[in-house]
Design an enzyme around this catalytic site. Structure first.
Site, PDB file in Angstrom:
ATOM      1  N   TYR A 111       0.842  -1.192   0.000  1.00 30.81           N
ATOM      2  CA  TYR A 111       0.000   0.000   0.000  1.00 30.81           C
ATOM      3  C   TYR A 111       0.876   1.240   0.000  1.00 30.81           C
ATOM      4  O   TYR A 111       1.705   1.422   0.894  1.00 30.81           O
ATOM      5  CB  TYR A 111      -0.922  -0.007   1.215  1.00 30.81           C
ATOM      6  CG  TYR A 111      -1.803   1.226   1.320  1.00 30.81           C
ATOM      7  CD1 TYR A 111      -2.527   1.671   0.226  1.00 30.81           C
ATOM      8  CD2 TYR A 111      -1.909   1.938   2.505  1.00 30.81           C
ATOM      9  CE1 TYR A 111      -3.337   2.796   0.303  1.00 30.81           C
ATOM     10  CE2 TYR A 111      -2.721   3.063   2.603  1.00 30.81           C
ATOM     11  CZ  TYR A 111      -3.432   3.486   1.494  1.00 30.81           C
ATOM     12  OH  TYR A 111      -4.227   4.593   1.568  1.00 30.81           O
TER      13      TYR A 111
ATOM     14  N   LEU B 251       1.294   4.891   0.742  1.00 30.94           N
ATOM     15  CA  LEU B 251       0.669   5.953   1.515  1.00 30.94           C
ATOM     16  C   LEU B 251       0.938   7.317   0.897  1.00 30.94           C
ATOM     17  O   LEU B 251       0.043   8.162   0.824  1.00 30.94           O
ATOM     18  CB  LEU B 251       1.179   5.945   2.957  1.00 30.94           C
ATOM     19  CG  LEU B 251       0.658   4.842   3.873  1.00 30.94           C
ATOM     20  CD1 LEU B 251       1.494   3.576   3.728  1.00 30.94           C
ATOM     21  CD2 LEU B 251       0.682   5.292   5.320  1.00 30.94           C
TER      22      LEU B 251
ATOM     23  N   GLY C 109       5.809  11.735  -3.371  1.00 28.66           N
ATOM     24  CA  GLY C 109       5.901  13.143  -3.733  1.00 28.66           C
ATOM     25  C   GLY C 109       7.288  13.511  -4.203  1.00 28.66           C
ATOM     26  O   GLY C 109       8.278  12.873  -3.832  1.00 28.66           O
TER      27      GLY C 109
ATOM     28  N   HIS D  46      -4.563   5.184  -2.826  1.00 28.05           N
ATOM     29  CA  HIS D  46      -5.716   6.066  -2.946  1.00 28.05           C
ATOM     30  C   HIS D  46      -5.227   7.420  -3.441  1.00 28.05           C
ATOM     31  O   HIS D  46      -4.136   7.863  -3.073  1.00 28.05           O
ATOM     32  CB  HIS D  46      -6.422   6.229  -1.600  1.00 28.05           C
ATOM     33  CG  HIS D  46      -6.932   4.939  -1.034  1.00 28.05           C
ATOM     34  ND1 HIS D  46      -6.587   4.484   0.219  1.00 28.05           N
ATOM     35  CD2 HIS D  46      -7.739   3.993  -1.568  1.00 28.05           C
ATOM     36  CE1 HIS D  46      -7.173   3.317   0.436  1.00 28.05           C
ATOM     37  NE2 HIS D  46      -7.882   2.999  -0.628  1.00 28.05           N
TER      38      HIS D  46
ATOM     39  N   TYR E 253       0.225   7.107 -12.637  1.00 29.32           N
ATOM     40  CA  TYR E 253      -0.004   5.716 -12.249  1.00 29.32           C
ATOM     41  C   TYR E 253      -0.579   4.901 -13.406  1.00 29.32           C
ATOM     42  O   TYR E 253      -0.241   3.729 -13.573  1.00 29.32           O
ATOM     43  CB  TYR E 253      -0.914   5.645 -11.032  1.00 29.32           C
ATOM     44  CG  TYR E 253      -0.211   6.043  -9.750  1.00 29.32           C
ATOM     45  CD1 TYR E 253       0.821   5.263  -9.240  1.00 29.32           C
ATOM     46  CD2 TYR E 253      -0.565   7.204  -9.055  1.00 29.32           C
ATOM     47  CE1 TYR E 253       1.471   5.618  -8.071  1.00 29.32           C
ATOM     48  CE2 TYR E 253       0.087   7.555  -7.892  1.00 29.32           C
ATOM     49  CZ  TYR E 253       1.107   6.769  -7.403  1.00 29.32           C
ATOM     50  OH  TYR E 253       1.770   7.124  -6.255  1.00 29.32           O
TER      51      TYR E 253
ATOM     52  N   ARG F 101       2.052   3.803 -15.594  1.00 28.83           N
ATOM     53  CA  ARG F 101       2.855   2.767 -14.958  1.00 28.83           C
ATOM     54  C   ARG F 101       2.090   1.450 -14.808  1.00 28.83           C
ATOM     55  O   ARG F 101       2.553   0.542 -14.125  1.00 28.83           O
ATOM     56  CB  ARG F 101       3.345   3.243 -13.593  1.00 28.83           C
ATOM     57  CG  ARG F 101       4.317   4.427 -13.631  1.00 28.83           C
ATOM     58  CD  ARG F 101       5.492   4.155 -14.572  1.00 28.83           C
ATOM     59  NE  ARG F 101       6.100   2.886 -14.279  1.00 28.83           N
ATOM     60  CZ  ARG F 101       7.090   2.719 -13.402  1.00 28.83           C
ATOM     61  NH1 ARG F 101       7.602   3.747 -12.775  1.00 28.83           N
ATOM     62  NH2 ARG F 101       7.575   1.509 -13.183  1.00 28.83           N
TER      63      ARG F 101
END
Length: 254
Positions: free
Chosen positions: A115, A117, A120, A156, A168, A171
């Site tokens: 996951y 989180l 950046g 998320h 994303y 990717r």
């Protein structure tokens, strides 16, 4: 509703003018990767407050800079952190209800998932491949032999964060679900998306169409085997017929 998950890879509409101020790197090889340590807390906190619209609690910074529970990797250029990714590996059984649909119950029974989180990059160094470098490092970490139980990686993201969504999707991440009012940002509820990519043989729960497609491929793949079996059956049948007729003829002659 969740408060502390965000991904940010590019400017918002109010920051478009900052694109011209980005600093191109001579080479991505100039960037060093290392895990966060407690001494990074204040620097990381300053960066996240600048990057993300979510206010993370101090305990979160303490956790990601000291706990081995997290994969917290920094991209460092000229001794300064210019990007970071924070992720963790969770047992499928520990996922929140809204996330359990990323794997089938049968596959997820003993599976783990990764996951993300936060991801950046400093606005000055965006468009230099730093986000991809960090994400690749995480994926390489999750696809080693000892982590074969990790069947998916997900995250998320705000529905309005088009830069991160496009990143994303390029990717290989796919949209899994829409999460209304998932985020609470400065007292306002914001919608989110769940994006997922599958690893180590993992796949999404199968629909009826997936089952039909699978069995059709089995039939097509087994076409050569079926022909061989039918040929052998025909040969055996001819041999039985020949033996039966020969025995009948021999009996008549006697």
């Amino acid at each position: 509703m969740r408060l502390y998950h965000h991904n940010y890879l590019g400017p918002t509409k109010t920051e478009d003018q900052l694109k011209a101020k980005s600093v191109p790197l001579c080479s991505v090889n100039d960037v060093q990767l290392r895990f966060l340590c407690p001494d990074d807390l204040e620097e990381v906190r300053t960066l996240c407050q600048d990057w993300f619209p979510i206010d993370y609690p101090l305990s979160w910074y303490e956790d990601i800079t000291s706990s081995t529970r997290f994969f917290a990797l920094a991209a460092v250029y000229n001794l300064t952190i210019i990007g970071l990714i924070v992720a963790e590996i969770k047992p499928f059984s520990k996922l929140n209800k809204e996330d359990r649909g990323i794997l089938s119950e049968s596959m997820g029974r003993d599976a783990d998932v990764g996951y993300i989180l936060s991801l950046g990059v400093h606005r000055k160094y965006r468009q230099n491949g730093i986000g991809s470098l960090l994400l690749d490092s995480l994926i390489n970490h999750l696809t080693t032999a000892e982590r074969h139980k990790v069947k998916a990686i997900f995250l998320h993201v705000l529905t309005t964060n088009q830069t991160a969504i496009l990143f994303y999707e390029r990717r290989g991440f796919v949209l899994h679900s829409f999460l209304p009012y998932y985020y609470s940002i400065r007292g306002k509820c914001k919608d989110g998306f769940t994006y997922v990519s599958y690893l180590n043989g993992g796949h999404s729960p199968w629909t009826l169409y997936d089952h039909l497609k699978y069995w059709c491929s089995v039939v097509v793949t087994a076409g050569g085997l079926c022909s061989w079996l039918s040929g052998r059956i025909r040969s055996a049948f001819r041999w039985v017929c020949y033996r039966t007729i020969s025995r009948f003829t021999f009996t008549q002659d006697n």
